[in-house]
Design a protein around this motif. Structure first.
Motif, PDB file in Angstrom:
ATOM      1  N   GLU A 251      49.426  27.656 -39.529  1.00 45.25           N
ATOM      2  CA  GLU A 251      50.679  27.401 -38.711  1.00 45.25           C
ATOM      3  C   GLU A 251      51.683  27.973 -39.596  1.00 45.25           C
ATOM      4  N   ASN A 262      53.523  27.209 -42.707  1.00 46.32           N
ATOM      5  CA  ASN A 262      53.799  25.703 -42.539  1.00 46.32           C
ATOM      6  C   ASN A 262      52.434  24.762 -43.049  1.00 46.32           C
ATOM      7  N   GLU A 263      51.274  24.938 -42.409  1.00 44.68           N
ATOM      8  CA  GLU A 263      50.377  24.346 -43.014  1.00 44.68           C
ATOM      9  C   GLU A 263      48.937  25.203 -42.542  1.00 44.68           C
TER      10      GLU A 263
HETATM   11 MG    MG Z   1      51.091  20.897 -37.950  1.00 50.64          MG
END
Ligand code: MG
Ligand code: ADP
Length: 384
Positions: A251, A262-263
């Protein structure tokens, strides 16, 4: 190569596991699912459901004896479980990669150590860590390091005092404090990587969230071709550094035109559901292929696509009295969706609809992503 009719093991019984079961069946494999929930969607579709906890070693022994290789659909499988199974059968992705993705401190430290762009953060283990956190982290988001999902275990904080109160509300669990970025929009890359290190990226998707939960994914994303290429390159770099084998979701935030990771999700990703209907090979078939040592399939999309998540909320009519504040329970009028000829509906067979619970999704296919989006939003309005 593991060839049919071998039996594959899936840790976790949610919808991602269910789509894996369906893809594996189409290729000729059998699947055993391990999940403690007797009504798990993947367990219901599997050849065998071992209804046990992830740290039930007697069940793990049975699983290892019956399966030729094992994968996961759920990042919170204990690393010890993966390490234990790996003594007997191939486990893909490996326990270290899953361990990094399941802990936000390890994940963000991995990004920092590998020079991958990410939002500024600090690991928070005590109130003292919050008192020492740099001023650039405010306003920020405090996130519990483990077991957060769909925006749960997160608090938006504007000041150090608010962050301390939120940390205490999280019972002083290890957290990360992350700088709040001004988001232009969010995108994700889903890819598959095989044993030899070959990777295939699916087209970049743009993701819109509502209440912390993915609501709509649009593929391809609105980003420039150049930015889509960079997102894919970053995701491939992450997969290589993790020694990853399987399907991986990454992400990203786009903020002031720049990409920030993000992750990562060490499994197929909700934003990759569209690949089932729009791509030559789905993210789930790639997971089967990578697990079994088969060559990866073509990840090309033959259409633009818009995916809409169907949450349990639409099973309730808040305007009619029901047993609780959610209102009266009723089955949505699916005929409204069947009437749309370029819409593919997927329901997961979950036992109970609950607000916020992912019950199904649909994908609308059209050469033009803007048209697909308009049709998808109209279809959702018709049943919502
Ligand atoms: Mg997420
Ligand atoms: P989850 O595990 O719940 O998906 P995320 O870390 O992806 O947790 O956060 C959920 C959503 O919250 C993100 O998709 C994004 O919309 C928003 N968000 C999270 N972190 C930030 C941040 N640092 N800046 C701005 N928005 C954020």
């Amino acid at each position: 190569m593991i060839l049919p009719p071998a039996t594959l093991g899936m840790l976790g019984g949610g919808q991602l596991g269910r789509f894996f079961v369906l893809a594996a069946h189409e290729l000729g494999y059998k699947v055993w699912v391990l999940d403690p929930d007797p009504n798990s969607p993947a367990g219901k579709a599997a050849d065998r459901h071992l209804c046990a906890e992830y740290d039930d070693f007697a069940a793990l022994d049975q699983f290892a004896a019956g399966c030729a290789a094992v994968t996961t659909e759920f990042e919170n499988v204990p690393a010890g479980t993966l390490e234990y199974l790996a003594k007997f059968i191939p486990v893909r992705p490996n326990a270290d990669a899953v361990g990094i993705c399941q802990n936000r401190v390890a994940e963000k430290s991995f990004l920092r150590a590998n020079g991958i762009p990410h939002a500024a953060f600090a690991a928070i283990n005590s109130v003292a860590d919050l008192e020492a956190a740099g001023t650039e982290l405010f306003p920020g988001i405090l996130k519990v390091a483990r077991f957060g999902y769909d925006g749960k275990g997160q608090a938006r904080v504007t000041s150090r005092e608010e962050a301390i109160a939120a940390f205490q509300a999280f019972k002083n669990e290890p957290c990360v404090l992350e700088q709040m970025l001004k988001l232009d929009y969010e995108v994700s890359v889903v890819l598959a990587r095989d044993e030899q290190g070959h990777t295939k990226c699916f087209p970049v998707a743009e993701n819109q969230h509502s209440g912390g939960i993915l609501d709509v994914s649009i593929a391809p994303a609105r980003s420039s071709a150049c930015q889509r290429d960079s997102a894919q390159e970053i995701a491939e770099h992450i997969a290589a550094k993790l020694g990853y084998i399987g399907t991986l979701g990454v992400e990203f935030f786009v903020s002031h035109g720049e990409l920030y990771v993000n992750e990562m999700a060490p499994r197929p990703h909700n934003s990759g559901h569209y690949t089932v209907d729009a791509c030559v090979t789905s993210q789930y078939e790639q997971q089967v292929r990578a697990l079994c040592g088969l060559p990866l399939g073509d990840a090309r999309a033959h259409s633009a696509a818009v995916m809409v998540n169907l949450l349990g909320d639409i099973w309730y009519d808040a305007s009619q009295p029901g047993p609780d504040a959610h209102g009266a329970y009723r089955e949505p009028d699916w005929s409204k969706l069947y009437a749309v000829s370029n819409l593919k509906l997927h329901l997961y067979g979950k036992h109970h609809a609950r607000p916020g619970r992912k019950m199904g999704h649909f994908t609308v296919l059209d050469a033009d992503p803007a048209k697909a989006l308009a049709v998808a939003l109209a279809a959702r309005a018709a049943i919502g």
